[in-house]
Design an enzyme around this catalytic site. Sequence first.
Site, mmCIF file in Angstrom:
data_model
loop_
_atom_site.group_PDB
_atom_site.id
_atom_site.type_symbol
_atom_site.label_atom_id
_atom_site.label_comp_id
_atom_site.label_asym_id
_atom_site.label_seq_id
_atom_site.Cartn_x
_atom_site.Cartn_y
_atom_site.Cartn_z
ATOM 1 N N ASN A 44 0.877 -1.240 -0.007
ATOM 2 C CA ASN A 44 -0.088 0.084 0.105
ATOM 3 C C ASN A 44 0.954 1.284 0.033
ATOM 4 O O ASN A 44 0.581 2.322 -0.778
ATOM 5 C CB ASN A 44 -0.943 0.231 1.197
ATOM 6 C CG ASN A 44 -2.167 -0.940 1.181
ATOM 7 O OD1 ASN A 44 -2.288 -1.382 0.151
ATOM 8 N ND2 ASN A 44 -2.626 -1.105 2.218
ATOM 9 N N ARG A 370 -11.154 -3.626 -14.427
ATOM 10 C CA ARG A 370 -10.130 -4.605 -14.045
ATOM 11 C C ARG A 370 -10.394 -5.982 -14.105
ATOM 12 O O ARG A 370 -11.238 -6.521 -13.421
ATOM 13 C CB ARG A 370 -9.613 -4.216 -12.694
ATOM 14 C CG ARG A 370 -9.134 -2.936 -12.222
ATOM 15 C CD ARG A 370 -8.581 -2.884 -10.847
ATOM 16 N NE ARG A 370 -8.206 -1.544 -10.318
ATOM 17 C CZ ARG A 370 -7.140 -1.042 -10.731
ATOM 18 N NH1 ARG A 370 -6.302 -1.412 -11.427
ATOM 19 N NH2 ARG A 370 -7.038 0.532 -10.185
ATOM 20 N N ARG A 400 -5.121 1.958 -13.633
ATOM 21 C CA ARG A 400 -3.884 2.133 -13.070
ATOM 22 C C ARG A 400 -3.455 0.769 -12.495
ATOM 23 O O ARG A 400 -4.013 -0.119 -11.685
ATOM 24 C CB ARG A 400 -3.849 3.502 -11.866
ATOM 25 C CG ARG A 400 -2.289 3.624 -11.608
ATOM 26 C CD ARG A 400 -2.071 4.371 -10.470
ATOM 27 N NE ARG A 400 -2.913 5.545 -10.413
ATOM 28 C CZ ARG A 400 -2.510 6.937 -11.305
ATOM 29 N NH1 ARG A 400 -1.332 7.006 -11.580
ATOM 30 N NH2 ARG A 400 -3.242 7.970 -11.090
ATOM 31 N N HIS A 430 -15.456 4.039 -14.986
ATOM 32 C CA HIS A 430 -15.247 3.209 -13.815
ATOM 33 C C HIS A 430 -16.604 2.537 -13.144
ATOM 34 O O HIS A 430 -16.606 1.666 -12.436
ATOM 35 C CB HIS A 430 -14.881 4.065 -12.613
ATOM 36 C CG HIS A 430 -14.457 3.402 -11.266
ATOM 37 N ND1 HIS A 430 -15.017 3.411 -10.071
ATOM 38 C CD2 HIS A 430 -13.330 2.779 -11.155
ATOM 39 C CE1 HIS A 430 -14.355 2.681 -9.259
ATOM 40 N NE2 HIS A 430 -13.215 2.039 -9.676
ATOM 41 N N TYR A 463 -12.837 -9.407 -2.057
ATOM 42 C CA TYR A 463 -13.501 -8.114 -1.801
ATOM 43 C C TYR A 463 -14.754 -8.233 -1.493
ATOM 44 O O TYR A 463 -15.498 -9.027 -2.260
ATOM 45 C CB TYR A 463 -13.511 -7.187 -3.172
ATOM 46 C CG TYR A 463 -11.900 -6.758 -3.428
ATOM 47 C CD1 TYR A 463 -10.820 -7.183 -2.857
ATOM 48 C CD2 TYR A 463 -11.758 -5.955 -4.743
ATOM 49 C CE1 TYR A 463 -9.659 -6.839 -3.454
ATOM 50 C CE2 TYR A 463 -10.618 -5.450 -5.023
ATOM 51 C CZ TYR A 463 -9.435 -6.037 -4.249
ATOM 52 O OH TYR A 463 -8.233 -5.529 -4.986
ATOM 53 N N ARG A 559 -13.923 2.783 4.637
ATOM 54 C CA ARG A 559 -12.788 2.053 4.871
ATOM 55 C C ARG A 559 -11.667 2.926 4.905
ATOM 56 O O ARG A 559 -10.723 2.737 5.772
ATOM 57 C CB ARG A 559 -12.790 1.022 3.659
ATOM 58 C CG ARG A 559 -11.592 -0.161 4.004
ATOM 59 C CD ARG A 559 -11.314 -0.990 2.739
ATOM 60 N NE ARG A 559 -10.615 -0.205 1.889
ATOM 61 C CZ ARG A 559 -10.532 -0.152 0.475
ATOM 62 N NH1 ARG A 559 -11.721 -0.688 -0.220
ATOM 63 N NH2 ARG A 559 -9.595 0.498 -0.025
ATOM 64 N N HIS A 587 -15.410 -3.023 -0.023
ATOM 65 C CA HIS A 587 -15.350 -2.492 -1.300
ATOM 66 C C HIS A 587 -16.785 -2.103 -1.881
ATOM 67 O O HIS A 587 -16.785 -1.195 -2.710
ATOM 68 C CB HIS A 587 -14.981 -3.351 -2.373
ATOM 69 C CG HIS A 587 -14.394 -2.915 -3.473
ATOM 70 N ND1 HIS A 587 -15.087 -2.839 -4.919
ATOM 71 C CD2 HIS A 587 -13.221 -2.043 -3.969
ATOM 72 C CE1 HIS A 587 -14.497 -2.190 -5.831
ATOM 73 N NE2 HIS A 587 -13.149 -1.653 -5.281
#
Length: 685
Positions: A44, A370, A400, A430, A463, A559, A587
């Site tokens: 992270n 993704r 990314r 997104h 997730y 979160r 998520h």
Amino acid sequence: MKQKIYMNRELSWLKFNERVLAEAQNPQVPLCERLSFASIYQSNLDEFFMVRVGTLVDQLLIDREIRENKTKMTSQEQLDAIIPEVKRLNRKKDTIYEDLMEKLEHYGMKLVNFQKISKKESEYLRKYFKAEIAPLISPTIIAKRQPFPFLKNKEIYAVAVLETKNGKERLAIIPCGSGVFPRLIKIPGKDAYMLSEEIILHYVPRVFKGYHVKSKCLIRVTRNADIDADALYDEDLDYRDFMEDLIKKRRKLAPIRLEYTREMDGESIETICGYLHLSTDYVFHSRSPLDLSFVDGIRDCLRGESELFYERRVPQKSPQFKDHKSIIKQIEKKDKLLSYPYESMRPFLNLLREAAEDEDVVSIKMTLYRVAKQSQIAAALIEAADNGKEVTILMELKARFDEENNIRWSRRLEDAGCRVIYGLDGYKVHSKLCLITRKTKGGIRCITQIGTGNYNEKTSRLYTDLSLMTADEGIAEDAANVFQALSMGETVQESEHLLVAPNCLQNRILDMIDEEINYAKAGEEAYIGLKMNSLTDKKIMEKLIEASCAGVKIDMIVRGICCLIPGVKGKTENITVRSIVGRFLEHSRIYIFGAKGREKVYIASADFMTRNTLRRVEVAAPVYDPDLKLQIIEMFITMLSDNQKAKEEDSEGNYKRPENQDTPLNSQEFFYQQAYDQAMERKNL
């Protein structure tokens, strides 16, 4: 002194990563899982430096007086606050890591150095180095004819200060990450391992014979990864080729951080920083290994020790679907909701496979952000195209660090006959949206799926996300308009049912907050419940403050980053903020507006960050089915009651265990057990 109501975004993120690190220290978490949390903390932080710190450093080059819009800190002030905080957290990480490795020795797993092995073992490693490592390394001595080499992003190097016979000093560098030899080297005859970079560092004198090694250490460079793809894009280029070139550029961007282990004199560190054009402010010493990804190897070695790991959990069959019956017909009869990772993604995969084979299906339209490397979803879309369906895919190549995988899949989808669109100028797509259109005897019928997470089988097991499938005609019409706009390179200007960023999400959220303010002012009960990953959108935060002052009760589960400080008297005293960090990555995004009996419930792909609400194509979907609406509300209430993995933010911006210490409740374990119980009940019927 006036109490703060906003927290700086970067400092809030560091508080989140500290909550991740706290799980590495939590004695209730199994030992090998704690080791994984230490590794997650480190990865992270890598991304934080590559993206966020990189952005701040770039801003300094443009305008040193740029200030962020919440705490009004300049870029330099933010960096000045970040660096000491990172050093504090890293010291904490080192201590936790050392404690974890000491505990693992009780299970026969030792990570040793040359001070902890016998002469016989040392001789074995000498021979191993000579035969297996030395032929594969590429040492360099810096000189006039040998310039300082390019140091790859996040790779480890052994560095030594060498002294010649006439007293001159030279700097030498050896790459330690060839990928040809393993990172964990087994020492024969005992359950002990040594990291390959430690072996290389130890035998530096054998590599540079004829020199005296004055000092040596291991280093690791993190490079800036902050590239604005839209600002650089040349419309005359093929977009995929452009993105591939962008990835190559990212690997060569300026260093943003230097980490090192062992002790190296300050002058040598300054010399290295000089070569890297990096300020010594961005140098961080570490007692633990510079890259903790090797812990996966340790976990593999200890798989037989079940108490070191979480109890095995497998996504269960959803009770909302019946086996051996058409998924499409089941959705047409009643809306369906999947909750990952507790429930299996299989019904959605089966929906796509059924659509690929259904003679009535004329088109499938889908956004992909993704994608898994071995994607069953992409395979189903390819099958649909092979069967003559019109398949339109919005493949976001700007996801990314997933660009390469997305580029590869985009080519395969295109080769199969799918129409692939590559996003919009200035906006990332997104949203998680799928529209299946059927031409039946009764007319055009549609199935719309809206999710909070990516179409990725791997992350659906890691997730927490929600996936809504509906035959609602109004939602389908809005979804069709979204895809039509994307096909034309445009964004939706208005929608009736869906909230669609960038033009009709933030404003609709503000309107619904205003509705609750009006209820509160009229003396009626008013409520807002929000769950998301991050909260940074100042316009929304200002409206939430207004709502709190009007008496609206607001519960938020955030979160990660939360720039709004709750509990501040006269400002945010009616707002609570909790963060859940546990076994699974929280998520899902949930928006609830309205007190009991009049709730509006949405699931969404969007966090309340300006980048999501105004600079991306995002979709939030209303949940109309009363049963599903109640299910989501009950999930939200359960998460608010979590007193094991939740931390509550106080009015000073600090996170603490909730005071509610009644019956212990880990919401993630509760939901998984619930899924198991429901699956068992179904099996027994």
